[in-house]
Write an enzyme that holds these catalytic residues in place. Structure first.
Site, PDB file in Angstrom:
ATOM      1  N   SER A   9      -3.706  10.791  -0.006  1.00 24.69           N
ATOM      2  CA  SER A   9      -2.988   9.518  -0.018  1.00 24.69           C
ATOM      3  C   SER A   9      -3.456   8.691   1.154  1.00 24.69           C
ATOM      4  CB  SER A   9      -1.478   9.750   0.087  1.00 24.69           C
ATOM      5  OG  SER A   9      -0.861   8.526   0.446  1.00 24.69           O
ATOM      6  N   HIS A  34      -5.573   8.633  -3.876  1.00 31.25           N
ATOM      7  CA  HIS A  34      -4.195   8.249  -4.198  1.00 31.25           C
ATOM      8  C   HIS A  34      -3.855   6.972  -3.424  1.00 31.25           C
ATOM      9  CE1 HIS A  34      -0.112   8.995  -5.661  1.00 31.25           C
ATOM     10  NE2 HIS A  34       0.315   8.642  -4.458  1.00 31.25           N
ATOM     11  N   ASP A  36      -1.085   4.155  -2.698  1.00 33.99           N
ATOM     12  CA  ASP A  36       0.363   3.887  -2.735  1.00 33.99           C
ATOM     13  C   ASP A  36       0.664   2.404  -2.591  1.00 33.99           C
ATOM     14  OD1 ASP A  36       1.677   6.493  -2.958  1.00 33.99           O
ATOM     15  OD2 ASP A  36       0.673   6.929  -1.064  1.00 33.99           O
ATOM     16  N   MET A  38       3.541  -0.340  -2.332  1.00 33.99           N
ATOM     17  CA  MET A  38       4.975  -0.511  -2.033  1.00 33.99           C
ATOM     18  C   MET A  38       5.273  -1.982  -1.819  1.00 33.99           C
ATOM     19  SD  MET A  38       5.559   2.617   0.608  1.00 33.99           S
ATOM     20  CE  MET A  38       4.838   4.248   0.312  1.00 33.99           C
ATOM     21  N   HIS A  68      -0.360   4.473  -7.505  1.00 32.15           N
ATOM     22  CA  HIS A  68       1.056   4.849  -7.600  1.00 32.15           C
ATOM     23  C   HIS A  68       1.877   3.609  -7.268  1.00 32.15           C
ATOM     24  CE1 HIS A  68       4.527   7.380  -5.596  1.00 32.15           C
ATOM     25  NE2 HIS A  68       4.931   6.679  -6.646  1.00 32.15           N
ATOM     26  N   MET A  70       5.018   1.635  -6.560  1.00 31.68           N
ATOM     27  CA  MET A  70       6.430   1.676  -6.152  1.00 31.68           C
ATOM     28  C   MET A  70       6.862   0.231  -6.019  1.00 31.68           C
ATOM     29  SD  MET A  70       5.956   4.804  -3.459  1.00 31.68           S
ATOM     30  CE  MET A  70       4.178   4.576  -3.441  1.00 31.68           C
ATOM     31  N   MET A 139       7.777  13.347  -7.601  1.00 30.60           N
ATOM     32  CA  MET A 139       7.950  13.100  -6.169  1.00 30.60           C
ATOM     33  C   MET A 139       8.677  14.290  -5.562  1.00 30.60           C
ATOM     34  SD  MET A 139       6.520  10.199  -5.657  1.00 30.60           S
ATOM     35  CE  MET A 139       6.871  10.192  -3.896  1.00 30.60           C
ATOM     36  N   ASP A 177       3.726  14.831  -5.237  1.00 30.95           N
ATOM     37  CA  ASP A 177       3.491  13.863  -4.149  1.00 30.95           C
ATOM     38  C   ASP A 177       4.610  13.941  -3.123  1.00 30.95           C
ATOM     39  OD1 ASP A 177       2.883  11.650  -2.583  1.00 30.95           O
ATOM     40  OD2 ASP A 177       3.079  10.182  -4.208  1.00 30.95           O
ATOM     41  N   SER A 200      -0.351  12.863   5.104  1.00 29.84           N
ATOM     42  CA  SER A 200      -0.392  13.397   6.475  1.00 29.84           C
ATOM     43  C   SER A 200      -1.015  14.786   6.503  1.00 29.84           C
ATOM     44  CB  SER A 200       1.017  13.411   7.072  1.00 29.84           C
ATOM     45  OG  SER A 200       1.922  14.070   6.216  1.00 29.84           O
TER      46      SER A 200
HETATM   47  C1  DX5 Z   1       5.424   8.350  -0.525  1.00 28.90           C
HETATM   48  C2  DX5 Z   1       4.037   8.250  -1.097  1.00 28.90           C
HETATM   49  C3  DX5 Z   1       3.172   9.399  -0.802  1.00 28.90           C
HETATM   50  C4  DX5 Z   1       2.899   9.634   0.668  1.00 28.90           C
HETATM   51  C5  DX5 Z   1       2.773  11.119   0.842  1.00 28.90           C
HETATM   52  O1  DX5 Z   1       6.222   7.375  -1.108  1.00 28.90           O
HETATM   53  O2  DX5 Z   1       4.118   8.144  -2.512  1.00 28.90           O
HETATM   54  O3  DX5 Z   1       1.949   9.337  -1.537  1.00 28.90           O
HETATM   55  O4  DX5 Z   1       1.747   9.028   1.162  1.00 28.90           O
HETATM   56  O5  DX5 Z   1       2.624  11.382   2.187  1.00 28.90           O
HETATM   57  P1  DX5 Z   1       2.722  12.858   2.756  1.00 28.90           P
HETATM   58  O6  DX5 Z   1       1.673  13.674   2.089  1.00 28.90           O
HETATM   59  O7  DX5 Z   1       2.491  12.662   4.220  1.00 28.90           O
HETATM   60  O8  DX5 Z   1       4.117  13.358   2.456  1.00 28.90           O
HETATM   61 ZN    ZN Z   2       2.272   8.304  -3.726  1.00 29.52          ZN
END
Ligand code: DX5
Ligand code: ZN
Length: 228
Positions: A9, A34, A36, A38, A68, A70, A139, A177, A200
């Protein structure tokens, strides 16, 4: 051994060097990117959009990009991501008024489609649309931020989703995820996941001066998966 995909990610990457970060993580053995998205509305955080997806393609990234969403609503932004080079587009059913329509729109736009389930969202959203999804994303944290801890109840939910997919005979990937790390990935794979998002858990490692900086963390992940 199943065909496992490792999906870093980029939320946890260094955004000031995003192209380089993505090149490095792919050269180190990651399979898909990946991405993200938002909107500070569906989730309380704001990230990146189609321009950045397009920029990665223009930079030369050829690996699948797993978008992804959101965001709420979802439909308006789907064609933009398709034009920007997205491979998968997944969204949260709560964020769409017409789930079937959104799924169809993703496929009609030339991308693979998926539904994303928050920790408290039931899998029953799949009941009438299983044949319209290419990806089920569970999730294992509440969406919005990287660096949270894996919610253990996801393991049972993964087993249920795996059973649904296997019984259907459809070609659907099962992605997980949130809070995925070297230490828990084998257990998560054993529960049925085949596609692993880690932010992370990947970008938090590695020596900044080394262009193969993610080799060792990805090798550890592959090793853990080889034990499954
Ligand atoms: C959270 C994201 C994830 C996030 C995961 O809303 O959808 O993709 O980056 O991060 P880690 O692997 O650090 O939990
Ligand atoms: Zn994600």
């Amino acid at each position: 051994m199943p065909d496992f995909f490792i999906a870093p990610s980029i939320l946890s990457a260094n955004f000031a060097k995003l192209g380089e970060e993505v090149d490095n993580v792919l050269a180190s053995g990651a399979d898909i990117v990946h991405f993200d998205v938002m909107d500070n509305h569906y989730v309380p955080n704001l990230t990146i959009g189609p321009l950045v997806c397009q920029a990665l393609r223009s930079h030369g990234v050829t690996a699948p990009i797993d978008v992804h969403l959101m965001v709420k609503p979802v439909d308006r932004i789907i064609p933009d991501f398709a034009s920007a080079g997205a491979s998968y587009i997944t969204f949260h059913p709560e964020a769409s008024d017409h789930i079937d329509r959104s799924l169809s729109l993703i496929r009609e736009s030339g991308c693979r489609s998926g539904l994303v389930f928050n920790p408290a969202t039931p899998l029953s959203y799949l009941d009438y649309v299983l044949d319209k999804v290419d990806m089920i994303l569970l999730m294992s944290v509440n969406p919005g931020f990287g660096g949270q801890s894996f919610i253990p109840a996801t393991l049972d939910k993964l087993r249920q989703a795996r059973q649904l997919i296997d019984q259907s005979g459809l070609d659907i990937r099962l992605e997980v995820d949130g809070g995925v790390k070297v230490d828990n990935i084998a257990e998560i794979a054993a529960a049925g996941a085949d596609t692993f998002v880690a932010g992370s858990g990947i970008f938090g490692f590695g020596d900044a001066s080394d262009s193969n900086r993610y080799n060792s963390i990805i090798a550890k992940i592959r090793n853990a998966l080889a034990q499954v």
